[in-house]
Write a protein that holds these residues in place. Structure first.
Motif, PDB file in Angstrom:
ATOM      1  N   LEU A 179      17.422  19.331 -24.756  1.00  0.00           N
ATOM      2  CA  LEU A 179      16.235  20.004 -24.242  1.00  0.00           C
ATOM      3  C   LEU A 179      15.323  18.985 -23.577  1.00  0.00           C
ATOM      4  N   GLU A 180      14.963  19.239 -22.338  1.00  0.00           N
ATOM      5  CA  GLU A 180      13.992  18.373 -21.666  1.00  0.00           C
ATOM      6  C   GLU A 180      12.594  18.734 -22.147  1.00  0.00           C
ATOM      7  N   ILE A 181      11.804  17.734 -22.494  1.00  0.00           N
ATOM      8  CA  ILE A 181      10.452  17.967 -22.986  1.00  0.00           C
ATOM      9  C   ILE A 181       9.481  17.045 -22.261  1.00  0.00           C
ATOM     10  N   SER A 182       8.192  17.288 -22.449  1.00  0.00           N
ATOM     11  CA  SER A 182       7.181  16.463 -21.784  1.00  0.00           C
ATOM     12  C   SER A 182       7.024  15.128 -22.506  1.00  0.00           C
ATOM     13  N   GLU A 183       6.356  14.207 -21.852  1.00  0.00           N
ATOM     14  CA  GLU A 183       6.118  12.893 -22.460  1.00  0.00           C
ATOM     15  C   GLU A 183       5.301  13.028 -23.744  1.00  0.00           C
ATOM     16  N   GLU A 184       4.275  13.893 -23.720  1.00  0.00           N
ATOM     17  CA  GLU A 184       3.453  14.060 -24.927  1.00  0.00           C
ATOM     18  C   GLU A 184       4.263  14.680 -26.060  1.00  0.00           C
ATOM     19  N   GLN A 185       5.084  15.662 -25.747  1.00  0.00           N
ATOM     20  CA  GLN A 185       5.936  16.257 -26.781  1.00  0.00           C
ATOM     21  C   GLN A 185       6.879  15.210 -27.368  1.00  0.00           C
ATOM     22  N   TYR A 186       7.454  14.403 -26.505  1.00  0.00           N
ATOM     23  CA  TYR A 186       8.405  13.372 -26.934  1.00  0.00           C
ATOM     24  C   TYR A 186       7.732  12.350 -27.854  1.00  0.00           C
ATOM     25  N   ASN A 187       6.607  11.827 -27.408  1.00  0.00           N
ATOM     26  CA  ASN A 187       5.913  10.802 -28.199  1.00  0.00           C
ATOM     27  C   ASN A 187       5.417  11.361 -29.527  1.00  0.00           C
ATOM     28  N   THR A 188       4.944  12.606 -29.500  1.00  0.00           N
ATOM     29  CA  THR A 188       4.478  13.237 -30.743  1.00  0.00           C
ATOM     30  C   THR A 188       5.634  13.437 -31.706  1.00  0.00           C
ATOM     31  N   LEU A 189       6.763  13.912 -31.185  1.00  0.00           N
ATOM     32  CA  LEU A 189       7.936  14.132 -32.029  1.00  0.00           C
ATOM     33  C   LEU A 189       8.418  12.822 -32.645  1.00  0.00           C
ATOM     34  N   LEU A 190       8.519  11.780 -31.832  1.00  0.00           N
ATOM     35  CA  LEU A 190       8.992  10.488 -32.339  1.00  0.00           C
ATOM     36  C   LEU A 190       8.027   9.928 -33.385  1.00  0.00           C
ATOM     37  N   THR A 191       6.736  10.080 -33.143  1.00  0.00           N
ATOM     38  CA  THR A 191       5.737   9.616 -34.110  1.00  0.00           C
ATOM     39  C   THR A 191       5.858  10.371 -35.428  1.00  0.00           C
ATOM     40  N   ASN A 192       6.029  11.692 -35.350  1.00  0.00           N
ATOM     41  CA  ASN A 192       6.157  12.507 -36.561  1.00  0.00           C
ATOM     42  C   ASN A 192       7.422  12.163 -37.344  1.00  0.00           C
ATOM     43  N   ILE A 193       8.507  11.932 -36.624  1.00  0.00           N
ATOM     44  CA  ILE A 193       9.769  11.578 -37.282  1.00  0.00           C
ATOM     45  C   ILE A 193       9.639  10.231 -37.988  1.00  0.00           C
ATOM     46  N   LYS A 194       9.044   9.268 -37.304  1.00  0.00           N
ATOM     47  CA  LYS A 194       8.876   7.945 -37.912  1.00  0.00           C
ATOM     48  C   LYS A 194       7.946   8.007 -39.122  1.00  0.00           C
ATOM     49  N   ALA A 195       6.973   8.916 -39.084  1.00  0.00           N
ATOM     50  CA  ALA A 195       6.088   9.096 -40.245  1.00  0.00           C
ATOM     51  C   ALA A 195       6.885   9.625 -41.437  1.00  0.00           C
ATOM     52  N   ASP A 196       7.804  10.565 -41.185  1.00  0.00           N
ATOM     53  CA  ASP A 196       8.673  11.073 -42.254  1.00  0.00           C
ATOM     54  C   ASP A 196       9.583   9.964 -42.778  1.00  0.00           C
ATOM     55  N   PHE A 197      10.078   9.151 -41.858  1.00  0.00           N
ATOM     56  CA  PHE A 197      10.947   8.037 -42.242  1.00  0.00           C
ATOM     57  C   PHE A 197      10.203   7.062 -43.156  1.00  0.00           C
ATOM     58  N   GLU A 198       8.973   6.735 -42.779  1.00  0.00           N
ATOM     59  CA  GLU A 198       8.168   5.818 -43.591  1.00  0.00           C
ATOM     60  C   GLU A 198       7.821   6.439 -44.940  1.00  0.00           C
ATOM     61  N   ALA A 199       7.553   7.754 -44.937  1.00  0.00           N
ATOM     62  CA  ALA A 199       7.171   8.435 -46.183  1.00  0.00           C
ATOM     63  C   ALA A 199       8.293   8.402 -47.211  1.00  0.00           C
ATOM     64  N   THR A 200       9.540   8.399 -46.740  1.00  0.00           N
ATOM     65  CA  THR A 200      10.683   8.426 -47.667  1.00  0.00           C
ATOM     66  C   THR A 200      11.410   7.082 -47.728  1.00  0.00           C
ATOM     67  N   LYS A 201      10.784   6.055 -47.205  1.00  0.00           N
ATOM     68  CA  LYS A 201      11.426   4.741 -47.107  1.00  0.00           C
ATOM     69  C   LYS A 201      11.831   4.179 -48.462  1.00  0.00           C
ATOM     70  N   GLU A 202      11.038   4.462 -49.499  1.00  0.00           N
ATOM     71  CA  GLU A 202      11.307   3.879 -50.813  1.00  0.00           C
ATOM     72  C   GLU A 202      12.384   4.630 -51.602  1.00  0.00           C
ATOM     73  N   ILE A 203      12.825   5.761 -51.083  1.00  0.00           N
ATOM     74  CA  ILE A 203      13.891   6.506 -51.767  1.00  0.00           C
ATOM     75  C   ILE A 203      15.198   5.714 -51.683  1.00  0.00           C
ATOM     76  N   THR A 204      15.885   5.605 -52.813  1.00  0.00           N
ATOM     77  CA  THR A 204      17.178   4.918 -52.873  1.00  0.00           C
ATOM     78  C   THR A 204      18.186   5.837 -53.571  1.00  0.00           C
ATOM     79  N   PRO A 205      19.471   5.488 -53.553  1.00  0.00           N
ATOM     80  CA  PRO A 205      20.463   6.334 -54.231  1.00  0.00           C
ATOM     81  C   PRO A 205      20.182   6.565 -55.710  1.00  0.00           C
ATOM     82  N   ASN A 206      19.411   5.677 -56.337  1.00  0.00           N
ATOM     83  CA  ASN A 206      19.111   5.841 -57.762  1.00  0.00           C
ATOM     84  C   ASN A 206      17.748   6.470 -58.028  1.00  0.00           C
TER      85      ASN A 206
END
Length: 436
Positions: free
Chosen positions: A151-178
């Motif tokens: 899907l082609e999206i606008s620059e603002e949509q793209y940057n917002t999506l990437l920022t939100n995804i990275k925020a989720d990534f950081e939020a769960t960064k400390e999760i490990t298999p144990n």
């Protein structure tokens, strides 16, 4: 520069899911080890800019193959090897990575979830080493055009999506298999309720992308919906390319929500029915046939109808480079009010009692029963589009009756105060207009 988000579906058949399983573990009751060996169908997102995945597929990428030279005491390049653009753990000028949500532990349900980068690879959630180990690249079918939805999206949509995804990534960064506990309810992985598909749908919806059926919660169901998602998004892109305000996340979300409100709008249903009759040259449908068509009315039909209305404007304008602003009109069933969304008001709903019909673009939409108003940037183009609706000074009686009739039709009510050929043509079927 163009920006793209792609839905990938790693769809595995039964033999593919189980081909790495050591079934001797069944007799040893080591079920947790078996679950780690099973590959599951998975949905995830990829973000690229400047180049679409189709374009990247045609490009040549090379990397160094190195070995340790004991004489020199360092790694040296042995040779170059070609690789597909997605088979790497590093991002580049075109690729901002592959991201997905899944179980972060050895369990597959009601456990700590984690957002992963490099999600184009299947991971082993290794409990013994308490780390994630790349097992392999996902199945080749995953990266074929038939199993991805770009899907082609606008620059603002793209940057917002990437920022939100990275925020989720950081939020769960400390999760490990144990990990024994999830971060919170949002990141609790549940196989049938809060899984990879739910995460993908949430991320896309958060930037204003219509995903057709948000209740779909399995990758196979999402795969079946991708053609409709692409079709609907291509129609939205036509509006977005005309109105720069819709390139904002707020504008895109407002448009998506507005279109969904049109599902329960009898005006749009009648336009759809009229277009169906014209397309199939079938003016006399039986009541049973009409009921079937009304039953088929859904978000896809809403966008198809909007596409027809917009195409007429584009054709009438005589240019493919139409630019201007859309104001979106709908009837709020909850408080029984007609409302308008526009960029000048930050897409906050405005209650409207009437429209100024001395403005030719308003008069056109009211006369033609359009659920939106289009205001061209070019005044000469505006005259071309709306010269038949430029009445100059109009009487208060005309203003009152015309507006009342338009809003009654928008609300699904019939009015006898003003009768127009457009409305008569649209509602000449025997079926009474109503709000479903």
């Amino acid at each position: 520069m163009k920006y793209y988000v792609t839905i990938y579906i790693d769809e595995l058949l039964e033999d593919e899911m189980l081909k790495h399983v050591d079934f001797s573990l069944l007799f040893k009751a080591k079920f947790s080890q078996i679950s780690k060996q099973i590959d599951f169908t998975h949905a995830f997102l990829g973000l690229t800019k400047d180049k679409s995945p189709d374009e990247l597929d045609t490009m040549k990428f090379e990397r160094d193959v190195k070995y340790w030279d004991y004489n020199l005491g360092k790694l040296v390049t042995f040779r170059k090897e070609e690789y597909m653009w997605y088979d790497t753990t590093t991002t580049n000028e075109f690729n901002d990575g592959f991201w997905g949500f899944g179980t972060g532990t050895g369990s597959v349900n009601d456990t700590a979830g984690k957002v992963f980068n490099n999600n184009q690879y299947v991971l082993d959630n290794n409990v013994d080493k308490n780390r994630y180990i790349i097992k392999k690249l996902r199945s080749p079918q995953t990266f074929k055009p038939s199993n991805r939805c770009t899907l082609e999206i606008s620059e603002e949509q793209y940057n917002t999506l990437l920022t939100n995804i990275k925020a989720d990534f950081e939020a769960t960064k400390e999760i490990t298999p144990n990990s024994e506990e999830p971060i919170n309810e949002e990141f609790t992985y549940k196989l049938l309720e809060n899984n990879c598909v739910v995460w993908v749908v949430k991320k896309l919806s958060s930037i204003g992308i219509e995903v057709v059926n948000p209740v779909v919660k399995d990758p196979s169901g999402l795969l079946m919906a991708t053609k409709l998602i692409q079709s609907i998004h291509s129609i939205f892109l036509k509006f977005q390319n005309i109105d720069d305000n819709l390139q904002s996340v707020k504008g895109a979300k407002a448009f998506k929500n507005w279109a969904r409100m049109l599902i329960n709008n009898s005006l749009m249903q009648e336009i759809y029915l009229d277009e169906y009759k014209k397309y199939y040259n079938s003016e006399n449908l039986s009541p049973e046939q009409e009921e079937v068509l009304y039953a088929l009315w859904n978000i896809t039909r809403v966008y198809e109808t909007l596409d027809i209305l917009l195409s007429r404007l584009i054709t009438k304008s005589g240019t493919k480079n139409l630019k201007g602003t859309f104001e979106l009109i709908y009837f709020d069933k909850n408080d029984k009010q007609a409302k308008l969304l526009k960029a000048d008001n930050d897409y906050e709903a405005i209650i409207i009692q009437d429209l100024d019909l001395s403005k030719k673009y308003n008069n056109f939409s009211v006369s033609k029963f359009y659920p939106f108003i289009f205001i061209p940037k070019d005044e000469m183009l505006s005259r071309t589009l709306y010269h038949k609706y430029d009445y100059g000074n109009i009487s208060q009686e005309y203003q009152k009756d015309r507006n009342e009739f338009y809003f009654n039709v928008l609300a699904g009510e019939k009015s006898d105060k003003y009768w127009s050929s457009s409305y008569h043509k649209m509602t000449k079927s025997l079926r009474k207009v109503y709000v479903s």
